[in-house]
Design a protein around this motif. Sequence first.
Motif, PDB file in Angstrom:
ATOM      1  N   UNK A 110      35.714  37.595  46.129  1.00 33.34           N
ATOM      2  CA  UNK A 110      35.573  39.015  45.822  1.00 33.34           C
ATOM      3  C   UNK A 110      36.909  39.620  45.401  1.00 33.34           C
ATOM      4  N   UNK A 111      37.988  39.236  46.097  1.00 31.81           N
ATOM      5  CA  UNK A 111      39.307  39.742  45.745  1.00 31.81           C
ATOM      6  C   UNK A 111      39.753  39.252  44.371  1.00 31.81           C
ATOM      7  N   UNK A 112      39.346  38.037  44.020  1.00 38.19           N
ATOM      8  CA  UNK A 112      39.671  37.514  42.688  1.00 38.19           C
ATOM      9  C   UNK A 112      39.011  38.366  41.604  1.00 38.19           C
ATOM     10  N   UNK A 113      37.775  38.763  41.839  1.00 44.68           N
ATOM     11  CA  UNK A 113      37.074  39.607  40.860  1.00 44.68           C
ATOM     12  C   UNK A 113      37.735  40.977  40.744  1.00 44.68           C
ATOM     13  N   UNK A 114      38.149  41.525  41.881  1.00 46.93           N
ATOM     14  CA  UNK A 114      38.821  42.826  41.879  1.00 46.93           C
ATOM     15  C   UNK A 114      40.140  42.737  41.126  1.00 46.93           C
ATOM     16  N   UNK A 115      40.900  41.667  41.387  1.00 44.64           N
ATOM     17  CA  UNK A 115      42.189  41.504  40.710  1.00 44.64           C
ATOM     18  C   UNK A 115      41.998  41.364  39.201  1.00 44.64           C
ATOM     19  N   UNK A 116      41.023  40.552  38.798  1.00 46.44           N
ATOM     20  CA  UNK A 116      40.798  40.315  37.370  1.00 46.44           C
ATOM     21  C   UNK A 116      40.404  41.609  36.660  1.00 46.44           C
ATOM     22  N   UNK A 117      39.564  42.412  37.313  1.00 43.82           N
ATOM     23  CA  UNK A 117      39.153  43.686  36.716  1.00 43.82           C
ATOM     24  C   UNK A 117      40.343  44.622  36.528  1.00 43.82           C
ATOM     25  N   UNK A 118      41.225  44.663  37.519  1.00 46.17           N
ATOM     26  CA  UNK A 118      42.393  45.541  37.420  1.00 46.17           C
ATOM     27  C   UNK A 118      43.390  45.009  36.401  1.00 46.17           C
ATOM     28  N   UNK A 119      43.521  43.678  36.319  1.00 47.00           N
ATOM     29  CA  UNK A 119      44.492  43.082  35.393  1.00 47.00           C
ATOM     30  C   UNK A 119      44.072  43.283  33.939  1.00 47.00           C
ATOM     31  N   UNK A 120      42.763  43.398  33.683  1.00 43.51           N
ATOM     32  CA  UNK A 120      42.282  43.604  32.323  1.00 43.51           C
ATOM     33  C   UNK A 120      42.750  44.947  31.763  1.00 43.51           C
ATOM     34  N   UNK A 121      43.094  45.874  32.669  1.00 41.66           N
ATOM     35  CA  UNK A 121      43.513  47.206  32.241  1.00 41.66           C
ATOM     36  C   UNK A 121      45.020  47.288  32.016  1.00 41.66           C
ATOM     37  N   UNK A 122      45.741  46.198  32.295  1.00 43.26           N
ATOM     38  CA  UNK A 122      47.198  46.193  32.166  1.00 43.26           C
ATOM     39  C   UNK A 122      47.617  45.399  30.937  1.00 43.26           C
ATOM     40  N   UNK A 123      48.791  45.733  30.452  1.00 39.11           N
ATOM     41  CA  UNK A 123      49.356  45.017  29.314  1.00 39.11           C
ATOM     42  C   UNK A 123      50.821  44.737  29.615  1.00 39.11           C
ATOM     43  N   UNK A 124      51.155  43.447  29.796  1.00 38.60           N
ATOM     44  CA  UNK A 124      52.524  43.050  30.098  1.00 38.60           C
ATOM     45  C   UNK A 124      53.150  42.494  28.826  1.00 38.60           C
ATOM     46  N   UNK A 125      54.160  43.157  28.275  1.00 39.97           N
ATOM     47  CA  UNK A 125      54.777  42.705  27.013  1.00 39.97           C
ATOM     48  C   UNK A 125      55.320  41.283  27.131  1.00 39.97           C
ATOM     49  N   UNK A 126      55.026  40.461  26.123  1.00 39.03           N
ATOM     50  CA  UNK A 126      55.556  39.097  26.078  1.00 39.03           C
ATOM     51  C   UNK A 126      54.812  38.096  26.934  1.00 39.03           C
ATOM     52  N   UNK A 127      53.768  38.530  27.633  1.00 40.58           N
ATOM     53  CA  UNK A 127      53.025  37.614  28.504  1.00 40.58           C
ATOM     54  C   UNK A 127      51.529  37.813  28.335  1.00 40.58           C
ATOM     55  N   UNK A 128      50.797  36.743  28.615  1.00 38.36           N
ATOM     56  CA  UNK A 128      49.332  36.791  28.573  1.00 38.36           C
ATOM     57  C   UNK A 128      48.788  36.370  29.928  1.00 38.36           C
TER      58      UNK A 128
END
Length: 368
Positions: free
Chosen positions: A226-244
Amino acid sequence: MLCAVMIIILMFMVHRGVMHEADQKTFFNLCFHTQLLFSLDVFWELLDGSAFPGARVLNYIVNAAYFAQCGILCYYWSQYSLFLSGSCRFSGTFYKVLFALPMAVEVVLSIASVWTGWYFTIDSANHYHRGDWLFIQVTVMFIYLVYSLLVAVFTIKRQRDVVNRNKLYAISALGFLPFFSQVLQAQFPGVSVFCTGATLGLLIVFLEIQREMISLDPLTRLNNRNQASIYLSSRFKQDIPGKRLYQFIIDLDKFKGINDTYGHMEGDNALVIVSTVLKLVCGPRGHFISRYGGDEFVVFANLPNNAAADELCRMLEKKLSDYSKALPYTLAMSIGYAALRDGEKEEELMSRADASLYEIKKRKHAER
């Protein structure tokens, strides 16, 4: 009184077993000593200025017990902070005695103040007055509370794992709130704000422990699915320059054979070893680690390119190989990964990472 009621509720919930056994014992002990201090504070409020027979003697006893309990509580407060942070400080006998020395001094001076007036005096009208040496009592409390705070703060700076950082933030609250409230109480005599800070600190730690129990896998102490799903959802909203964002899916090779040959207890031990390897390699780099289910683990990492992803895979495989040398069987893992594409959905990223894992396992099977 409100703080005392809240502490009693916490003790009742802990007694009913809503925490792990080790946490339960230490947290209950801390709540008990906090509640004892609150009770002495209430008794002092009732006794101070009272005129019934024996009231002055009782006032002396309550004040001596209160100041002694302040030192004892702050000692246990620091001990619990060390316990939560997993620190091995003061593990030897000499260091345990050294750590307890300020508390012992506090208790002796508190009792001696009945005759010397060092910490307090009681006038003929049965009213409390501060003693000339009260600064020692305040200093002892500050030593323990500041130490609790510093342990959490410096550990947070070295800790990049999100789960452990959340716990350390709670530990810092456990030290900061009582420390801050004690400063206020020292500046404004007669205003009992320490109990408020202590109660809030305990409540924050209790809630963090409950959150951890809900969000972590009980065997490996990794994030659950469940925490993995929460993290993935939040990470989709972020943009880290130079990294994927890379998703790694890790599967333990021949895990069923370990269970069938050596038993499920050893199978659990194998999963714990894998989780340890993941923590050692991925934790310091700030990657998100999760046990997805069974012998399957998921890692989310922000990396610049596929070369960095391949290097992470090699590091994991080598570290696991090193750990399995002392085992009667060989531990090995298959790792598939995929990098997030522009406009891609969570399910698509998971599907491509899973397909990569399938290809790895298929190739290994063909080689055998």
